[in-house]
Write an enzyme that holds these catalytic residues in place. Sequence first.
Site, PDB file in Angstrom:
ATOM      1  N   ASP A 189       0.958  -1.292   0.108  1.00 59.92           N
ATOM      2  CA  ASP A 189       0.089   0.104  -0.002  1.00 59.92           C
ATOM      3  C   ASP A 189       0.770   1.250   0.031  1.00 59.92           C
ATOM      4  OD1 ASP A 189      -1.747   1.982   0.259  1.00 59.92           O
ATOM      5  OD2 ASP A 189      -2.864   0.955   1.872  1.00 59.92           O
ATOM      6  N   HIS A 194       0.261   7.905   3.575  1.00 63.95           N
ATOM      7  CA  HIS A 194       0.968   7.282   4.756  1.00 63.95           C
ATOM      8  C   HIS A 194       2.595   7.573   5.105  1.00 63.95           C
ATOM      9  CE1 HIS A 194      -2.768   5.348   5.282  1.00 63.95           C
ATOM     10  NE2 HIS A 194      -2.415   5.051   4.013  1.00 63.95           N
ATOM     11  N   ILE A 209      -0.682   9.396   8.594  1.00 60.54           N
ATOM     12  CA  ILE A 209      -1.266   8.476   9.150  1.00 60.54           C
ATOM     13  C   ILE A 209      -0.917   6.925   8.986  1.00 60.54           C
ATOM     14  CG2 ILE A 209      -3.127  10.130   9.574  1.00 60.54           C
ATOM     15  CD1 ILE A 209      -4.763   8.342   7.618  1.00 60.54           C
ATOM     16  N   GLY A 212      -4.754   2.066   7.821  1.00 60.87           N
ATOM     17  CA  GLY A 212      -5.975   1.268   8.387  1.00 60.87           C
ATOM     18  C   GLY A 212      -5.698  -0.188   8.632  1.00 60.87           C
TER      19      GLY A 212
END
Length: 290
Positions: A189, A194, A209, A212
């Site tokens: 990902d 990120h 961040i 998830g």
Amino acid sequence: MLDHAAIMELRTRDATSWSERDAMLYALGVGMGADPVANSVDQRELPFVHERGLKLLPTFAIVPTFAGGPLLLIGLDTRTLLHGEQAVTLHRPMPPSGTGTVEGRMLGAWDKGVGKGAVFAQEKILRLDGDPEPLATVVTTAFGRAEGGFGGPADGQPAPHQVPGRAPDLSLDLPTTPSQALLYRLSGDLNPLHADPEAARAAGFPRPILHGLCTYAITARAVLAACCDYRPERMLHHQARFSAPVFPGETITVDLWVEGDAVSFQARVTARDAVVVRNGLSRLRGEAVR
């Protein structure tokens, strides 16, 4: 304008493969084996990050099924697309390496109305080459904030699992590192949200961040440690709903409710009083071991 009937007809088929290195990198990316010499807990995590007697996290099935899929064919506005829910069902333990195919189809597209967004769910089934039986099923639900009002059905979306109303039976604190997202992204990902501070600020966050899916895997680590005696073959299913972001370096507290072969869970960042995962459910082979 999106066409509900056309969305539901979408199908994909992609080749995939994975190696022992992929499995170990994934385990490192979700925080396993942080201090395998000094910490007795991490010594039990060592088989997940070492090729001798390698064990795979049940949620690793996300890695070989990550690319492709019908969600990418709908034409959703990725700038306003949110990852809503994730679920992995293992039909049998994954081998440390393999080649196979991933077949994708849409499970639903629910219209919340103009200005209210829409929900889209896809299913991906992983099969090993030469084996007609499924190895794993991965379901991803996304919320398109800009897609409401396209004319799809408003009802029929599966209700989320409800955790018990009592106090949790136990809670585990699992720290993340400031570089956690930079390591996890190597499992596939590569969203700049990120890693790139400018991309994070453009999306409304003060800094990058955590993925998830990394937080999701950390909740699986908690179930594995607290209820499965670190035996991944005991985890059959793991599902969760994302409710708030985690910033790399924060500690995630996973609350667990144990009821026979079902483990309900939620996750929170106590320092910010933020619940980051809700409506979690793991299904085990046999009753939980504590």
